[in-house]
Design an enzyme around this catalytic site. Structure first.
Site, PDB file in Angstrom:
ATOM      1  N   ASP A  32       0.810  -1.219   0.000  1.00 44.02           N
ATOM      2  CA  ASP A  32       0.000   0.000   0.000  1.00 44.02           C
ATOM      3  C   ASP A  32       0.847   1.273   0.000  1.00 44.02           C
ATOM      4  O   ASP A  32       0.399   2.319   0.490  1.00 44.02           O
ATOM      5  CB  ASP A  32      -0.952   0.015   1.215  1.00 44.02           C
ATOM      6  CG  ASP A  32      -1.973  -1.108   1.161  1.00 44.02           C
ATOM      7  OD1 ASP A  32      -2.287  -1.557   0.038  1.00 44.02           O
ATOM      8  OD2 ASP A  32      -2.442  -1.542   2.228  1.00 44.02           O
ATOM      9  N   GLU A  33       2.050   1.215  -0.554  1.00 46.18           N
ATOM     10  CA  GLU A  33       2.908   2.390  -0.573  1.00 46.18           C
ATOM     11  C   GLU A  33       3.396   2.735  -1.973  1.00 46.18           C
ATOM     12  O   GLU A  33       4.322   3.509  -2.141  1.00 46.18           O
ATOM     13  CB  GLU A  33       4.108   2.186   0.370  1.00 46.18           C
ATOM     14  CG  GLU A  33       3.718   2.096   1.841  1.00 46.18           C
ATOM     15  CD  GLU A  33       4.910   2.077   2.768  1.00 46.18           C
ATOM     16  OE1 GLU A  33       6.039   2.353   2.290  1.00 46.18           O
ATOM     17  OE2 GLU A  33       4.739   1.787   3.965  1.00 46.18           O
TER      18      GLU A  33
END
Length: 287
Positions: A231-232
């Site tokens: 999620d980055e």
């Protein structure tokens, strides 16, 4: 034969290179030399990275081979990364989901009714809940179960489908599995995920419950490219909805699903229209 009597194609050219004087003039001059008429042009110089980014739409009668040959020579002069495509060509897309149907349904509907420039060639899921929806839209459905012991085989099957179907873009439409680092590297820049929270807040499981517990006043969704860092990946689009203390967790989930649909659809459209260029951990989005 003159260009006037030849078929004219609407092209989209994107490029990035180290910033220096003369890039725009060189690109415009090359296109003009090949009978091109620029209909849209956007550019940005990033002072932090020292890179220059440009997106140009141009009508020209010159063939792809001629334009690519000329652009290849120009790229050598300016150390460019570039791509050339027919404007509006539907991008061959594979959608992955688990059980939630709202994002898949939205993309398939927009493809059919709103000229979203994608061609969904397959739906892949680790469950069977989405099969009826895929059948409704006439999209081939592939059930690829994932367990701790079958994850490698499942990812190998995914790559087989990507190759067999000539897939250009993979969309994780609430696909509740984490892709391996190797798969992320293999498909770098070609996988878009929708995360059901406003990253970087509330990562991981049950983000709306986390958000409710913190008494947030805004809920959101983030569409981003997938990397090995959970999620980055580089963010393409985010959207938000205002809420207050009267909203329960289920209210946040329902509102959040609409936010997810909107953010994902915009990110997919911009990617398919070649409006998103990678700038390290960030993106340049020419809207």
């Amino acid at each position: 034969m003159s260009h006037d009597s030849e078929a004219v194609t609407h092209w989209v050219l994107t490029l990035s290179c180290p910033d220096r004087p003369g890039i725009v003039a060189a690109v415009a001059g090359l296109l003009a030399d090949h009978g091109g008429n620029i209909t849209e042009s956007q550019q940005f110089g990033d002072e932090l990275s020292g890179l220059f980014f440009m997106r140009v739409q141009v009508t020209a009668a010159a063939s792809r081979e001629v334009l690519e040959g000329a652009l290849g020579e120009l790229a050598g002069r300016f150390d460019m990364d570039w791509s050339l495509d027919v404007a509006g060509r539907p991008v061959r897309t594979l959608v992955m989901g688990s059980t939630a149907a709202h994002c898949l349904n939205d993309l398939a509907f927009r493809q059919r009714s709103e000229n979203l420039p994608i061609d969904i060639v397959a739906v892949v899921s680790n469950h069977t809940a989405l099969e009826p929806l895929a059948q409704f839209y006439g999209i081939p459905f592939h059930h690829v179960p994932v367990t701790s012991t079958t994850k490698a085989a499942a990812e190998a099957r995914l790559l087989e489908l990507v190759a067999e179907l000539d897939v250009e873009l993979v969309v994780l439409a609430r696909y509740m599995q984490i892709l391996s680092d190797d798969l992320c590297r293999e498909l770098a820049g070609r996988v878009i995920n929708i995360h059901h929270s406003f990253l970087p807040s509330f990562k991981g499981a049950r983000p709306y419950a986390q958000a409710h517990d913190r008494g947030v006043k805004l809920i959101g969704a983030t569409a981003h490219y997938v990397t090995g860092d959970l999620d980055e990946g580089p963010i393409i689009e985010q959207d938000v909805e205002r809420v207050d203390h009267t909203r329960g967790v289920e209210d946040l989930v329902a509102l959040g699903q609409d936010v997810e649909r909107r953010a994902l659809a915009r990110a997919v459209r911009w990617h398919a229209e070649h409006r998103v260029l990678l700038d390290g951990r960030r993106t340049i989005v020419f809207r």
